[in-house]
Every structure is written in C-alpha cells, then in structure tokens.
Scaffold this active site. Structure first.
Site, PDB file in Angstrom:
ATOM      1  N   ASN A  67       0.868  -1.190   0.000  1.00 21.12           N
ATOM      2  CA  ASN A  67       0.000   0.000   0.000  1.00 21.12           C
ATOM      3  C   ASN A  67       0.897   1.230   0.000  1.00 21.12           C
ATOM      4  OD1 ASN A  67      -1.876   1.987   0.391  1.00 21.12           O
ATOM      5  ND2 ASN A  67      -2.207   1.545   2.565  1.00 21.12           N
ATOM      6  N   LYS A  69       0.011   4.288  -0.331  1.00 13.97           N
ATOM      7  CA  LYS A  69      -0.667   5.504   0.177  1.00 13.97           C
ATOM      8  C   LYS A  69      -0.446   6.637  -0.834  1.00 13.97           C
ATOM      9  CE  LYS A  69       0.456   3.615   4.641  1.00 13.97           C
ATOM     10  NZ  LYS A  69       0.143   3.661   6.039  1.00 13.97           N
ATOM     11  N   HIS A 153      -9.485   0.867   4.935  1.00 11.73           N
ATOM     12  CA  HIS A 153      -8.160   1.096   5.527  1.00 11.73           C
ATOM     13  C   HIS A 153      -8.317   2.081   6.688  1.00 11.73           C
ATOM     14  CE1 HIS A 153      -4.069   2.489   6.083  1.00 11.73           C
ATOM     15  NE2 HIS A 153      -3.705   1.335   5.559  1.00 11.73           N
ATOM     16  N   GLU A 155      -6.755   4.560   7.613  1.00 13.70           N
ATOM     17  CA  GLU A 155      -6.618   5.987   7.311  1.00 13.70           C
ATOM     18  C   GLU A 155      -7.896   6.530   6.677  1.00 13.70           C
ATOM     19  OE1 GLU A 155      -2.892   5.601   5.248  1.00 13.70           O
ATOM     20  OE2 GLU A 155      -1.963   5.050   7.153  1.00 13.70           O
ATOM     21  N   GLU A 224      -5.561  -5.298  10.644  1.00 11.09           N
ATOM     22  CA  GLU A 224      -4.572  -4.233  10.859  1.00 11.09           C
ATOM     23  C   GLU A 224      -4.917  -3.473  12.138  1.00 11.09           C
ATOM     24  OE1 GLU A 224      -2.429  -2.943   7.094  1.00 11.09           O
ATOM     25  OE2 GLU A 224      -4.255  -1.791   7.167  1.00 11.09           O
ATOM     26  N   GLY A 230       2.191   2.200  10.723  1.00 13.48           N
ATOM     27  CA  GLY A 230       3.145   3.302  10.581  1.00 13.48           C
ATOM     28  C   GLY A 230       3.827   3.694  11.874  1.00 13.48           C
ATOM     29  N   SER A 270       3.139  -2.186  10.400  1.00 11.54           N
ATOM     30  CA  SER A 270       4.586  -2.137  10.646  1.00 11.54           C
ATOM     31  C   SER A 270       5.314  -3.425  10.266  1.00 11.54           C
ATOM     32  CB  SER A 270       4.870  -1.761  12.111  1.00 11.54           C
ATOM     33  OG  SER A 270       4.401  -0.450  12.365  1.00 11.54           O
TER      34      SER A 270
HETATM   35  C1  PEP Z   1      -0.786   0.088   5.856  1.00  8.21           C
HETATM   36  O1  PEP Z   1      -0.710   1.153   5.287  1.00  8.21           O
HETATM   37  O2  PEP Z   1      -1.775  -0.651   5.688  1.00  8.21           O
HETATM   38  C2  PEP Z   1       0.287  -0.312   6.752  1.00  8.21           C
HETATM   39  C3  PEP Z   1       0.199  -1.466   7.352  1.00  8.21           C
HETATM   40  O3  PEP Z   1       1.322   0.563   6.904  1.00  8.21           O
HETATM   41  P1  PEP Z   1       2.739   0.251   7.629  1.00  8.21           P
HETATM   42  O4  PEP Z   1       3.231  -1.052   7.079  1.00  8.21           O
HETATM   43  O5  PEP Z   1       3.610   1.404   7.257  1.00  8.21           O
HETATM   44  O6  PEP Z   1       2.464   0.146   9.085  1.00  8.21           O
END
Ligand code: PEP
Length: 307
Positions: A67, A69, A153, A155, A224, A230, A270
C-alpha cells in the site's frame, strides 16, 4: 446461503473465573474470551488454539500487498517496477504480490508489473457510475488495470468511513469485478479496553451480513491493528494469531468452515523485511499488507521472499 448477522449478545463470554472453576471447560466456537481468560489459557499452553486455515500449505492463497498511500509519481512508480522485476529475477516468492499505487499510476504500471505483481487500488466509490465528482468507480479501476482494492483502511476510517460505507464499497467492488481487501482492526484505546475481538467481529458482521457464499469467499481480509500502522509497533505474535482465528470463527458462524479456510486473512501494521518471516509464519496468517516498507523494491522483495 445468506448470512445472518449474529448479535454480540449471543456470544458466550468466558472469564478467567470460569476457567478456574472448570479447567476442562470446552470453548464454544463463538467464545469471547476476556484478556485474563486468554492469559490463563496461554499459561496452560492452550492459547492461541491450533488453526489450520490460511497457513502454508492450507486452503487460502498467500498474498503480500503493498500500500503506497499517497507516495510516488508515475516516473517513481515505473522505477519501482524495474527494481522489483530485477529483485525477483533471482528470488522465487511463495506469495502472490499486489501493488496498490496512487490511482494515477495504475495504467502505467500494468505493463511493467506484468508477471511480477497484480495491481490494486487504494479506494473505490460505492457507486457504479453517475454524478459523483472525483470518485473512481470499480469499472474505472478495472479499466486502469486493478484487480484488487483496499476497503476500510484505517486511514480512510479515520477520515470518516464507517462500516456502512465499507459494506457498500465491498459490494460495489464485487459488482465491478474487483477483489476487495477489507481492512479491520482496533484502535489503541479499544485494545486497552479488551475490546479487540468485539470490534473486529462488529466490522466483519457489518460487511458480511447478507452476502451470499460466492461473494463472501471473494473477499480478502486484512487484520490491521490501527495503533500498529506506521508506528513500528507490532503486537505479540500470539495476539495476532488469536485475532486471525477469531476473524475466521466469526465468518464460520455463517459460512461453511472449509469455505472460510480458503479466505485469505492477512496481517498488516509495521511489517518490514526483519519481522516478515516471523509474522507470515503465524498460524492462520495468509500474508501481509505492507505500507512504508513496500516503497522500496528491495525491501518489498525481501518481504515477498519471506512469505
Ligand atoms: C498500511 O498502510 O496498511 C500499513 C500497514 O502501513 P505500515 O506497514 O507502514 O504500518
């Protein structure tokens, strides 16, 4: 088969006290364990429960999803595609790769990523077409080369997307020929309050209620934890495995268990090239959804190679 959304009230709550009183208490499939009950089972070596589904060699396909973003212009996306192709020339990943770039780069990446990765979008309109300025419908995304799309997601949830919207978007994606990757997960506050399983069940029930088996089994799930995205913070492996098992148990209340076994359930939050092998080997884990570490082709290729 239609899905009858089970009400949370019908779940069997098991507390540590119950387990102390009756050490051999059988755990019903819909058991909702308090954190203390889970700790007790962990001490007895009974938690997380053994799960076959989704692990290596099991029914669900393995997937690692990037992803990006709001990162990368078209030239930057093309440089990534060249890099990933080179990285994978000498590696044989055991998981399928999906890259979700900004929608502007989808069409340009179609050729350069052919045979290396599938394409996914990061969002989809709940509408098939019409007067919805700025929205990209599933047919536009398919037209540009996408086969997958992220829905819900964290975000986007933080920007106001609720379960009803996720439900509408999953249906729009399925109607339009996209595979939705439905993201579910709790906030830090919800985790601290011991509400993770309740929150995840609610998010799943809201989307899967009323879906028939054929459509339900086309959805990919991604657990998630919102506090892990992040931040560099990753939950304990056993806690991840417990939530993955719980997500499948929620689906198995309405769909046949062998069909649920074939639903991929990914972990995201992460993930990087150092922790990927450990996370991807967890029971019930079918792959990963990767943000920051997916921006670099060498790091993404290493994660793919760990799957
Ligand atoms: C994500 O954007 O779904 C995500 C898991 O980001 P990160 O791996 O940076 O935590």
């Amino acid at each position: 088969m239609g899905y009858n959304a089970p009400s949370m009230a019908r779940k069997t709550l098991i507390t540590a006290r119950d387990l102390e009183r009756r050490p051999a208490l059988p755990l019903p499939a819909d058991a909702l364990l308090t954190p203390l009950a889970r700790d007790l089972l962990r001490k007895r070596g009974l938690w997380p429960p053994p799960v076959r589904a989704g692990g290596r060699g099991c029914g669900a396909p393995r997937l690692v999803v990037a992803n990006w973003k709001s990162h990368k212009t078209i030239p930057e996306a093309l440089a990534f595609a060249r890099g990933l192709r080179e990285e994978l020339a000498s590696r044989r990943p055991r998981a399928g790769a999906v890259v979700c770039p900004p929608a502007t780069a989808l069409a340009n990446l179609r050729g350069p990523l052919r045979g290396v990765a599938e394409l996914g979008a990061q969002d989809v309109s709940a509408h098939d077409e019409g007067a919805h300025t700025g929205e990209l419908a599933a047919r536009h995304l398919v037209d540009a080369g996408a086969r997958y799309v992220l829905v819900g997601h964290s975000e986007r949830r933080a920007a106001g997307e609720d379960d009803a919207r996720c439900r509408a978007k999953v249906r729009a994606a399925l109607r339009g020929g996209l595979t939705p990757i439905l993201c579910v997960g709790e906030t830090a506050g919800e985790r601290d309050a011991g509400r993770t399983e309740h929150v995840v069940a609610g998010q799943l029930e809201a989307v899967f209620a009323g879906l028939d088996l054929a459509r339900a089994t086309r959805v990919v799930l991604a657990y998630e934890p919102r506090w892990a995205i992040g931040t560099g913070r990753v939950p304990q492996g056993e806690d991840v495995a417990a939530v993955l098992a719980h997500a499948r148990a929620v689906l198995a209340r309405a769909f046949p268990p062998d069909a649920v076994e074939r639903v991929p359930v990914l972990y995201g939050g992460s993930v990087n090239e150092r922790n990927a092998a450990r996370l991807l080997a967890l029971p019930g884990c079918s792959g990963a959804l990767v943000g920051g570490a997916s921006l670099d082709p060498a790091r993404f290729a290493q994660i793919l190679a760990s799957a």
